[in-house]
Design a protein around this motif. Structure first.
Motif, mmCIF file in Angstrom:
data_model
loop_
_atom_site.group_PDB
_atom_site.id
_atom_site.type_symbol
_atom_site.label_atom_id
_atom_site.label_comp_id
_atom_site.label_asym_id
_atom_site.label_seq_id
_atom_site.Cartn_x
_atom_site.Cartn_y
_atom_site.Cartn_z
ATOM 1 N N MET A 364 0.673 -1.327 -0.066
ATOM 2 C CA MET A 364 -0.133 0.087 0.045
ATOM 3 C C MET A 364 0.775 1.375 0.107
ATOM 4 O O MET A 364 0.570 2.425 -0.486
ATOM 5 C CB MET A 364 -0.940 -0.180 1.190
ATOM 6 C CG MET A 364 -2.151 -0.995 1.087
ATOM 7 S SD MET A 364 -3.213 -1.122 2.518
ATOM 8 C CE MET A 364 -4.185 0.334 2.109
ATOM 9 N N LEU A 365 2.086 1.261 0.323
ATOM 10 C CA LEU A 365 2.904 2.446 0.434
ATOM 11 C C LEU A 365 3.981 2.484 -0.413
ATOM 12 O O LEU A 365 4.717 3.513 -0.772
ATOM 13 C CB LEU A 365 3.603 2.370 1.880
ATOM 14 C CG LEU A 365 2.625 2.370 3.073
ATOM 15 C CD1 LEU A 365 3.284 2.516 4.525
ATOM 16 C CD2 LEU A 365 1.535 3.420 2.915
ATOM 17 N N SER A 366 4.164 1.270 -1.107
ATOM 18 C CA SER A 366 5.462 1.312 -2.222
ATOM 19 C C SER A 366 5.200 2.102 -3.501
ATOM 20 O O SER A 366 3.876 1.329 -4.287
ATOM 21 C CB SER A 366 6.001 -0.080 -2.527
ATOM 22 O OG SER A 366 6.739 -0.122 -3.645
ATOM 23 N N PRO A 367 5.800 3.237 -3.956
ATOM 24 C CA PRO A 367 5.433 3.693 -5.116
ATOM 25 C C PRO A 367 5.638 2.713 -6.326
ATOM 26 O O PRO A 367 5.065 2.667 -7.267
ATOM 27 C CB PRO A 367 6.503 4.807 -5.490
ATOM 28 C CG PRO A 367 7.038 5.242 -3.970
ATOM 29 C CD PRO A 367 6.889 3.856 -3.167
ATOM 30 N N GLY A 368 6.614 1.764 -6.145
ATOM 31 C CA GLY A 368 6.880 0.673 -6.926
ATOM 32 C C GLY A 368 5.769 -0.205 -7.559
ATOM 33 O O GLY A 368 5.436 -0.494 -8.493
ATOM 34 N N ALA A 369 5.192 -0.600 -6.527
ATOM 35 C CA ALA A 369 4.061 -1.616 -6.389
ATOM 36 C C ALA A 369 2.873 -0.866 -7.068
ATOM 37 O O ALA A 369 2.163 -1.503 -7.877
ATOM 38 C CB ALA A 369 3.387 -2.073 -5.048
ATOM 39 N N ALA A 370 2.647 0.545 -7.035
ATOM 40 C CA ALA A 370 1.525 1.058 -7.768
ATOM 41 C C ALA A 370 2.058 1.410 -9.424
ATOM 42 O O ALA A 370 1.225 2.024 -9.761
ATOM 43 C CB ALA A 370 1.259 2.365 -7.211
ATOM 44 N N ARG A 371 3.108 0.958 -9.486
ATOM 45 C CA ARG A 371 4.093 1.452 -11.083
ATOM 46 C C ARG A 371 4.081 0.260 -11.623
ATOM 47 O O ARG A 371 3.929 0.331 -13.149
ATOM 48 C CB ARG A 371 5.174 2.140 -10.661
ATOM 49 C CG ARG A 371 5.789 2.713 -11.776
ATOM 50 C CD ARG A 371 6.910 3.753 -11.273
ATOM 51 N NE ARG A 371 7.245 4.598 -12.298
ATOM 52 C CZ ARG A 371 8.090 5.592 -12.115
ATOM 53 N NH1 ARG A 371 8.516 6.017 -10.947
ATOM 54 N NH2 ARG A 371 8.496 6.622 -12.950
ATOM 55 N N PHE A 372 4.561 -0.809 -11.112
ATOM 56 C CA PHE A 372 4.919 -1.927 -12.075
ATOM 57 C C PHE A 372 4.198 -3.315 -11.632
ATOM 58 O O PHE A 372 3.949 -3.277 -10.364
ATOM 59 C CB PHE A 372 6.379 -2.582 -12.175
ATOM 60 C CG PHE A 372 7.188 -1.102 -12.773
ATOM 61 C CD1 PHE A 372 6.955 -0.981 -14.141
ATOM 62 C CD2 PHE A 372 7.962 -0.339 -12.227
ATOM 63 C CE1 PHE A 372 7.548 0.025 -15.029
ATOM 64 C CE2 PHE A 372 8.596 0.935 -12.866
ATOM 65 C CZ PHE A 372 8.527 1.023 -14.172
ATOM 66 N N SER A 373 4.000 -4.268 -12.524
ATOM 67 C CA SER A 373 3.265 -5.287 -11.911
ATOM 68 C C SER A 373 4.195 -6.558 -11.400
ATOM 69 O O SER A 373 5.439 -6.432 -11.553
ATOM 70 C CB SER A 373 2.876 -6.048 -13.222
ATOM 71 O OG SER A 373 3.673 -6.349 -14.050
ATOM 72 N N PRO A 374 3.683 -7.546 -10.716
ATOM 73 C CA PRO A 374 4.557 -8.555 -10.327
ATOM 74 C C PRO A 374 5.296 -9.323 -11.275
ATOM 75 O O PRO A 374 6.573 -9.640 -10.966
ATOM 76 C CB PRO A 374 3.684 -9.396 -9.838
ATOM 77 C CG PRO A 374 2.355 -8.670 -9.222
ATOM 78 C CD PRO A 374 2.105 -7.802 -10.420
ATOM 79 N N VAL A 375 4.724 -9.242 -12.630
ATOM 80 C CA VAL A 375 5.577 -9.974 -13.641
ATOM 81 C C VAL A 375 6.692 -9.084 -14.025
ATOM 82 O O VAL A 375 7.948 -9.529 -14.193
ATOM 83 C CB VAL A 375 4.791 -10.166 -14.832
ATOM 84 C CG1 VAL A 375 5.462 -10.444 -16.240
ATOM 85 C CG2 VAL A 375 3.794 -11.485 -14.752
#
Length: 619
Positions: A364-375
């Motif tokens: 919920m707080l990582s900018p990367g998680a909102a930017r790129f997918s798990p793949v």
């Protein structure tokens, strides 16, 4: 403490009954001899003998990567004093066509290739050698020859100090003096620890489990640790409905808990390498057990239930996979869940604190998680998996480890399957195991999976292909955030601010005691300092007119403010001295707590849901 002695590791080879053509079986095995005449200075002397060679140069190489590691590690950097001879001991010509290889010419069908190896890092990737022990990751230790990858090998340990024994997944002969590998892939996948092992052995599901440990604690401490490990083994097996068919009927925990080791865990087909300087007693023991749980779960997920893009492993290059979010991430989720089901996390509250809170914060707080997918995060592994570089990067704003983005999605999927489809992630893992993991051939998965395979099986388990397609589009190929407050509510778990109404810069500062300043690292996208135009290596001279004498004084200074307050920062940036207005935000950290801890009423349905999820599955 061992006296300094010369030890030898002799690798020979005998033919094994393998399912491969007779022409391969008839070829002479590769022979290795590894001696430790200068162990106190972390050196080994390695001799590799290759026989029945075709005419022409022999290309000898050190691996550049290692199973379970995805970045380049260039193991040839620790190799020197290289020489080669033929069957009559005559010196052969060696040239260096590239940094990791040697071309040997003029041989008579036999090449004996000798070198000195330096190794002083005891972990799952490198070689650690000293007068007390040798912990050898084989790709970091043994050279191999191109074209001979299918030849078998046999390992014989000789000349070791009397108290030293062997921990390895290699197959011992009846006398227990020689250890076989069917091919190069298996040999390279077989970490070996030499030293004064303390051993605990038990039977589980018709398989032998070995815990072979180097440590400085007492036998009673190891007994307690082994008892906890047994619980972990049983809970992991319960997820899949039984134990894997280990190739030689046994699984070995190759464990090194000496002070000179580095913390690591590395999965292998029939073993795992466990290294940590933490002892088996005290608060650090649970961290060691967390590594045990994670790595043992890999005996199913990634070693046998294996992504197609990692099979076979290529030792000459970095190995890229689109599926580490599942191979590592789902394993990360289950490693922590197994600790709760085994009672090692004794309460739901502790599981929330130690496992769920971290996952929810990461997503919920990582900018990367909102930017790129798990793949896409999986595909970053060659750049981040212990890879070394000296140039700065922006991963603070672009990256979240495939361990955490995968585990967080595993959590979301498990909760959604339980709430909406009357099934669970355990059922999903068992279905994948039956289709892609249970069948093995030639020491490798008969049918490695692809990402579309994972989606298809999810549709079968949920009996809803539309849901499976939507989940993968949104959360695996895409980067849509799961709704954790809604997903955790049926289990009577609450997501809330960890420090409500606490003012924050949402950035860590490095305090400089010498001049009462603070230096910034890379600022997080959207944080007060990022919005104010400040970035890495900028130096805060004064905060709201006050010098920064340390972290405690700074926290006291922040406590006089509220979120939304505007404070003046005097800073030194690359463009000079500035005074910058910064709007404080609320401390972003979240926590997951039980309804009981939050003082909320919890229903019988919520208690039942939580128990079905977190309780032991061992029957």
């Amino acid at each position: 403490m061992l006296m300094r002695k010369t030890a030898a590791l002799l690798l020979l080879s005998l033919p094994l009954a393998l399912a491969r053509p007779m022409s391969t079986l008839a070829q002479a095995p590769v022979q290795y001899n590894v001696a430790f005449p200068n162990a106190v200075h972390h050196e080994a002397r390695v001799t590799a003998t290759f026989r029945e060679l075709p005419a022409g140069p022999l290309q000898v190489r050190m691996a550049r990567s290692s199973p379970g590691r995805y970045a380049l590690h260039e193991f040839a950097k620790n190799v020197y004093d290289v020489a080669a001879t033929d069957s009559r001991g005559r010196a052969l010509t060696i040239t260096r066509p590239d940094p990791s290889g040697w071309a040997v010419t003029g041989h008579d069908g036999t090449v004996t290739f000798t070198y000195t190896l330096f190794g002083d890092r005891t972990d799952g990737t490198y070689a650690g050698i000293d007068a007390r022990h040798a912990h050898l990751n084989i790709p970091a230790t043994l050279a191999y020859a191109e074209g001979l990858e299918q030849r078998p090998a046999q390992v014989q340990f000789a000349g070791l100090p009397a108290a030293w024994t062997v921990a390895t997944q290699l197959q011992p002969d009846a006398a227990g003096t020689t250890y076989s590998a069917p091919n190069l892939q298996y040999l390279m996948d077989s970490p070996t620890s030499l030293g004064e092992q303390q051993v605990r052995t038990w039977q589980e599901g018709g398989r032998t489990i070995e815990l072979k440990v180097l440590h400085e604690g007492t036998p009673a401490e190891l007994d307690a640790y082994a008892a906890q490990t047994q619980k972990i083994v049983r809970e992991a097996a319960a997820v899949f409905g039984g134990m894997p068919a280990f190739d030689f009927g046994r699984y070995t925990f190759v464990a090194n808990y000496l002070p000179q080791t580095s913390s690591d865990g590395m999965e292998h087909r029939n073993s795992t390498s466990l290294t940590s300087r933490r002892p088996l007693r005290g608060p650090g023991a649970i961290d060691n057990l967390g590594t045990v749980a994670h790595e043992f779960f890999h005996a199913w997920n990634v070693e046998r239930l294996r992504p197609q893009d990692l099979e076979p492993f290529n030792f000459s290059q970095a190995n890229i996979s689109s599926n580490l979010w599942f191979a590592e991430g789902f394993t990360q989720y289950y490693g922590e869940l197994v600790l709760r089901r085994a009672g090692i996390y004794p309460t739901d509250t502790e599981y929330c604190q130690e496992a769920l809170t971290g996952l929810v914060n990461a997503m919920m707080l990582s900018p990367g998680a909102a930017r790129f997918s798990p793949v896409q995060m999986s595909q970053q592994a060659p750049f981040v998996d212990a890879a070394a570089a000296i140039d700065p990067n922006n991963r603070t704003n672009t990256y979240l480890s495939y361990y955490y983005i995968g585990a967080a999605n595993a959590l979301a999927l498990d909760l959604e399957l339980r709430a909406r489809f009357k099934t669970d992630l355990d059922t999903y893992m068992r279905a994948l195991w039956q289709q892609f993991g249970s069948q093995q051939q030639n020491y490798a998965p008969a049918r490695p999976y692809t990402t579309p395979d994972l989606q298809r099986v999810l549709g079968e388990v949920a009996r809803d292909t539309a849901f499976a397609g939507q989940f993968f589009r949104q959360h695996i190929y895409g980067h849509q955030q799961p709704d954790y407050p809604a997903l955790l509510a049926p289990a009577g778990l609450l997501v809330r601010p960890a420090r409500p109404n606490k003012a924050s810069l949402a950035t860590r500062l490095s305090f400089n005691a010498a001049d009462s300043t603070a230096t910034l690292g890379t600022t997080t996208s959207g944080s007060p300092l990022y919005v104010a135009g400040l970035d890495r290596e900028d130096v805060v001279l004064r905060f709201d007119g006050q010098r920064l004498v340390g972290s405690k004084a700074f926290e006291e200074l922040l406590s006089t403010h509220r979120p939304g307050d505007v404070v003046q920062l005097e800073v030194r940036t690359r463009t000079g001295l500035q005074t910058v207005p910064v709007t404080l935000t609320e401390e972003p950290a979240l926590e997951v707590v039980t309804y009981e801890a939050a003082g909320r009423p919890i229903s019988k349905a919520q208690k039942k849901f939580r128990a079905a999820w977190l309780s032991s599955k061992v029957r």
